[in-house]
Motif scaffolding. Structure first.
Motif, PDB file in Angstrom:
ATOM      1  N   GLY A  49      -6.513  49.967  13.641  1.00  0.00           N
ATOM      2  CA  GLY A  49      -5.450  49.045  13.289  1.00  0.00           C
ATOM      3  C   GLY A  49      -5.923  47.700  12.796  1.00  0.00           C
ATOM      4  N   VAL A  50      -7.188  47.605  12.448  1.00  0.00           N
ATOM      5  CA  VAL A  50      -7.746  46.322  12.022  1.00  0.00           C
ATOM      6  C   VAL A  50      -7.585  46.105  10.519  1.00  0.00           C
ATOM      7  CG1 VAL A  50      -9.863  44.967  11.857  1.00  0.00           C
ATOM      8  CG2 VAL A  50      -9.386  46.281  13.916  1.00  0.00           C
ATOM      9  N   SER A  51      -7.845  47.128   9.728  1.00  0.00           N
ATOM     10  CA  SER A  51      -7.862  46.950   8.283  1.00  0.00           C
ATOM     11  C   SER A  51      -6.792  47.772   7.555  1.00  0.00           C
ATOM     12  CB  SER A  51      -9.243  47.294   7.736  1.00  0.00           C
ATOM     13  OG  SER A  51      -9.298  47.047   6.356  1.00  0.00           O
ATOM     14  N   ARG A  52      -6.919  49.093   7.587  1.00  0.00           N
ATOM     15  CA  ARG A  52      -6.033  49.945   6.794  1.00  0.00           C
ATOM     16  C   ARG A  52      -4.573  49.835   7.216  1.00  0.00           C
ATOM     17  NH1 ARG A  52      -7.498  55.520   7.718  1.00  0.00           N
ATOM     18  NH2 ARG A  52      -9.490  54.758   7.012  1.00  0.00           N
ATOM     19  N   SER A  53      -4.283  50.047   8.482  1.00  0.00           N
ATOM     20  CA  SER A  53      -2.886  49.992   8.923  1.00  0.00           C
ATOM     21  C   SER A  53      -2.333  48.574   8.789  1.00  0.00           C
ATOM     22  CB  SER A  53      -2.734  50.512  10.350  1.00  0.00           C
ATOM     23  OG  SER A  53      -3.477  49.737  11.252  1.00  0.00           O
ATOM     24  N   ALA A  99       1.599  45.016   3.116  1.00  0.00           N
ATOM     25  CA  ALA A  99       2.232  45.465   1.861  1.00  0.00           C
ATOM     26  C   ALA A  99       3.728  45.668   2.074  1.00  0.00           C
ATOM     27  CB  ALA A  99       1.571  46.748   1.370  1.00  0.00           C
ATOM     28  N   HIS A 100       4.083  46.243   3.200  1.00  0.00           N
ATOM     29  CA  HIS A 100       5.504  46.447   3.521  1.00  0.00           C
ATOM     30  C   HIS A 100       6.237  45.110   3.599  1.00  0.00           C
ATOM     31  CE1 HIS A 100       9.049  48.228   5.437  1.00  0.00           C
ATOM     32  NE2 HIS A 100       9.003  47.205   6.267  1.00  0.00           N
ATOM     33  N   LEU A 101       5.628  44.136   4.279  1.00  0.00           N
ATOM     34  CA  LEU A 101       6.241  42.818   4.377  1.00  0.00           C
ATOM     35  C   LEU A 101       6.402  42.173   3.007  1.00  0.00           C
ATOM     36  CD1 LEU A 101       4.400  41.419   7.535  1.00  0.00           C
ATOM     37  CD2 LEU A 101       6.825  42.047   7.359  1.00  0.00           C
ATOM     38  N   LEU A 102       5.377  42.278   2.171  1.00  0.00           N
ATOM     39  CA  LEU A 102       5.459  41.701   0.824  1.00  0.00           C
ATOM     40  C   LEU A 102       6.549  42.370   0.005  1.00  0.00           C
ATOM     41  CD1 LEU A 102       1.678  41.374  -0.123  1.00  0.00           C
ATOM     42  CD2 LEU A 102       3.249  39.531   0.502  1.00  0.00           C
ATOM     43  N   TYR A 103       6.633  43.679   0.107  1.00  0.00           N
ATOM     44  CA  TYR A 103       7.588  44.433  -0.704  1.00  0.00           C
ATOM     45  C   TYR A 103       9.026  44.176  -0.288  1.00  0.00           C
ATOM     46  CZ  TYR A 103       9.687  48.269  -3.269  1.00  0.00           C
ATOM     47  OH  TYR A 103      10.462  49.001  -4.116  1.00  0.00           O
ATOM     48  N   HIS A 104       9.264  44.078   1.006  1.00  0.00           N
ATOM     49  CA  HIS A 104      10.637  43.961   1.486  1.00  0.00           C
ATOM     50  C   HIS A 104      11.098  42.526   1.712  1.00  0.00           C
ATOM     51  CE1 HIS A 104      11.499  48.191   1.716  1.00  0.00           C
ATOM     52  NE2 HIS A 104      10.285  48.366   2.192  1.00  0.00           N
ATOM     53  N   ARG A 105      10.180  41.580   1.644  1.00  0.00           N
ATOM     54  CA  ARG A 105      10.541  40.160   1.779  1.00  0.00           C
ATOM     55  C   ARG A 105       9.897  39.415   0.613  1.00  0.00           C
ATOM     56  NH1 ARG A 105      10.123  38.930   8.234  1.00  0.00           N
ATOM     57  NH2 ARG A 105      11.312  40.736   8.863  1.00  0.00           N
ATOM     58  N   ARG A 121      -0.770  40.777  16.166  1.00  0.00           N
ATOM     59  CA  ARG A 121      -1.966  41.581  16.450  1.00  0.00           C
ATOM     60  C   ARG A 121      -3.185  40.785  15.999  1.00  0.00           C
ATOM     61  NH1 ARG A 121      -3.356  46.585  17.935  1.00  0.00           N
ATOM     62  NH2 ARG A 121      -5.090  47.636  16.890  1.00  0.00           N
ATOM     63  N   PRO A 122      -3.781  40.010  16.882  1.00  0.00           N
ATOM     64  CA  PRO A 122      -4.860  39.080  16.519  1.00  0.00           C
ATOM     65  C   PRO A 122      -6.102  39.714  15.879  1.00  0.00           C
ATOM     66  CG  PRO A 122      -3.991  38.532  18.678  1.00  0.00           C
ATOM     67  CD  PRO A 122      -3.372  39.843  18.277  1.00  0.00           C
ATOM     68  N   ILE A 123      -6.335  40.997  16.049  1.00  0.00           N
ATOM     69  CA  ILE A 123      -7.549  41.602  15.490  1.00  0.00           C
ATOM     70  C   ILE A 123      -7.382  42.054  14.040  1.00  0.00           C
ATOM     71  CG2 ILE A 123      -8.392  42.336  17.737  1.00  0.00           C
ATOM     72  CD1 ILE A 123      -7.591  45.217  16.913  1.00  0.00           C
ATOM     73  N   VAL A 124      -6.246  41.745  13.416  1.00  0.00           N
ATOM     74  CA  VAL A 124      -6.011  42.122  12.020  1.00  0.00           C
ATOM     75  C   VAL A 124      -7.087  41.504  11.130  1.00  0.00           C
ATOM     76  CG1 VAL A 124      -4.452  41.718  10.082  1.00  0.00           C
ATOM     77  CG2 VAL A 124      -3.541  42.438  12.288  1.00  0.00           C
ATOM     78  N   TYR A 125      -7.701  42.340  10.284  1.00  0.00           N
ATOM     79  CA  TYR A 125      -8.748  41.858   9.389  1.00  0.00           C
ATOM     80  C   TYR A 125      -8.902  42.844   8.215  1.00  0.00           C
ATOM     81  CZ  TYR A 125     -12.921  39.123   8.333  1.00  0.00           C
ATOM     82  OH  TYR A 125     -13.827  38.284   7.753  1.00  0.00           O
ATOM     83  N   GLY A 161     -11.528  45.144  -0.187  1.00  0.00           N
ATOM     84  CA  GLY A 161     -10.836  46.001  -1.151  1.00  0.00           C
ATOM     85  C   GLY A 161      -9.339  46.000  -0.939  1.00  0.00           C
ATOM     86  N   PHE A 162      -8.921  46.141   0.313  1.00  0.00           N
ATOM     87  CA  PHE A 162      -7.492  46.116   0.616  1.00  0.00           C
ATOM     88  C   PHE A 162      -6.903  44.751   0.304  1.00  0.00           C
ATOM     89  CE2 PHE A 162      -8.154  49.563   4.055  1.00  0.00           C
ATOM     90  CZ  PHE A 162      -7.930  50.571   3.126  1.00  0.00           C
ATOM     91  N   LEU A 163      -7.625  43.687   0.630  1.00  0.00           N
ATOM     92  CA  LEU A 163      -7.129  42.342   0.366  1.00  0.00           C
ATOM     93  C   LEU A 163      -6.961  42.107  -1.132  1.00  0.00           C
ATOM     94  CD1 LEU A 163      -6.215  39.798   1.800  1.00  0.00           C
ATOM     95  CD2 LEU A 163      -8.540  38.944   1.642  1.00  0.00           C
ATOM     96  N   ALA A 164      -7.887  42.607  -1.936  1.00  0.00           N
ATOM     97  CA  ALA A 164      -7.766  42.472  -3.393  1.00  0.00           C
ATOM     98  C   ALA A 164      -6.518  43.202  -3.889  1.00  0.00           C
ATOM     99  CB  ALA A 164      -9.016  43.023  -4.077  1.00  0.00           C
ATOM    100  N   GLN A 165      -6.263  44.382  -3.350  1.00  0.00           N
ATOM    101  CA  GLN A 165      -5.068  45.133  -3.746  1.00  0.00           C
ATOM    102  C   GLN A 165      -3.801  44.419  -3.288  1.00  0.00           C
ATOM    103  OE1 GLN A 165      -5.797  48.999  -2.083  1.00  0.00           O
ATOM    104  NE2 GLN A 165      -7.071  49.630  -3.810  1.00  0.00           N
ATOM    105  N   LEU A 166      -3.837  43.819  -2.116  1.00  0.00           N
ATOM    106  CA  LEU A 166      -2.683  43.064  -1.625  1.00  0.00           C
ATOM    107  C   LEU A 166      -2.420  41.836  -2.481  1.00  0.00           C
ATOM    108  CD1 LEU A 166      -3.314  43.365   2.208  1.00  0.00           C
ATOM    109  CD2 LEU A 166      -1.400  44.370   0.938  1.00  0.00           C
ATOM    110  N   ARG A 167      -3.493  41.193  -2.953  1.00  0.00           N
ATOM    111  CA  ARG A 167      -3.324  40.041  -3.860  1.00  0.00           C
ATOM    112  C   ARG A 167      -2.634  40.478  -5.151  1.00  0.00           C
ATOM    113  NH1 ARG A 167      -9.206  37.519  -3.779  1.00  0.00           N
ATOM    114  NH2 ARG A 167      -9.256  36.779  -1.645  1.00  0.00           N
ATOM    115  N   GLU A 168      -3.059  41.627  -5.684  1.00  0.00           N
ATOM    116  CA  GLU A 168      -2.427  42.150  -6.901  1.00  0.00           C
ATOM    117  C   GLU A 168      -0.956  42.461  -6.659  1.00  0.00           C
ATOM    118  OE1 GLU A 168      -4.565  45.451  -8.554  1.00  0.00           O
ATOM    119  OE2 GLU A 168      -6.474  44.375  -8.494  1.00  0.00           O
ATOM    120  N   LEU A 169      -0.658  43.067  -5.517  1.00  0.00           N
ATOM    121  CA  LEU A 169       0.733  43.375  -5.179  1.00  0.00           C
ATOM    122  C   LEU A 169       1.544  42.091  -5.051  1.00  0.00           C
ATOM    123  CD1 LEU A 169       2.968  45.360  -4.361  1.00  0.00           C
ATOM    124  CD2 LEU A 169       2.129  45.165  -1.998  1.00  0.00           C
ATOM    125  N   GLU A 170       0.980  41.099  -4.361  1.00  0.00           N
ATOM    126  CA  GLU A 170       1.668  39.811  -4.208  1.00  0.00           C
ATOM    127  C   GLU A 170       1.973  39.203  -5.579  1.00  0.00           C
ATOM    128  OE1 GLU A 170       0.929  35.602  -1.921  1.00  0.00           O
ATOM    129  OE2 GLU A 170      -0.750  36.489  -3.001  1.00  0.00           O
TER     130      GLU A 170
END
Length: 86
Positions: A3-7, A13-19, A35-39, A43-52
């Motif tokens: 639950g640190v990176s992928r999930s 992504a869900h938060l960005l898409y729906h809000r 969830r403090p251990i989120v990191y 690669g995922f962060l780059a994709q999230l930036r593109e989605l944002e």
């Protein structure tokens, strides 16, 4: 750890898409508070930036958003290496 990176990236992504008014940094802060251990990995962060960028451009075009939110200091401090900040 699980639950640190992928999930975490899927939840962000869900938060960005729906809000549409939520920025990547705001979503990351929100999730980190729950969830403090989120990191998300680089690669995922780059994709999230593109989605944002895509969602915020779409929101601005549709009149749902007027400006982008800056990266808050808490996100900069916590994820400076992922964001490419020295």
């Amino acid at each position: 750890a699980m639950g640190v990176s992928r999930s975490a990236s899927v939840v962000i992504a869900h938060l960005l898409y729906h809000r549409h008014c939520l920025s990547l940094s705001q979503a990351l802060i929100h999730l980190t508070q729950a969830r403090p251990i989120v990191y998300p990995n680089r690669g995922f962060l780059a994709q999230l930036r593109e989605l944002e960028e895509h969602l915020h451009t779409e929101a601005r075009v549709n009149g749902l958003m007027t400006q982008e939110a800056p990266w808050p200091p808490a996100v900069l401090a916590l994820h400076a290496d992922l964001l490419g900040i020295d």
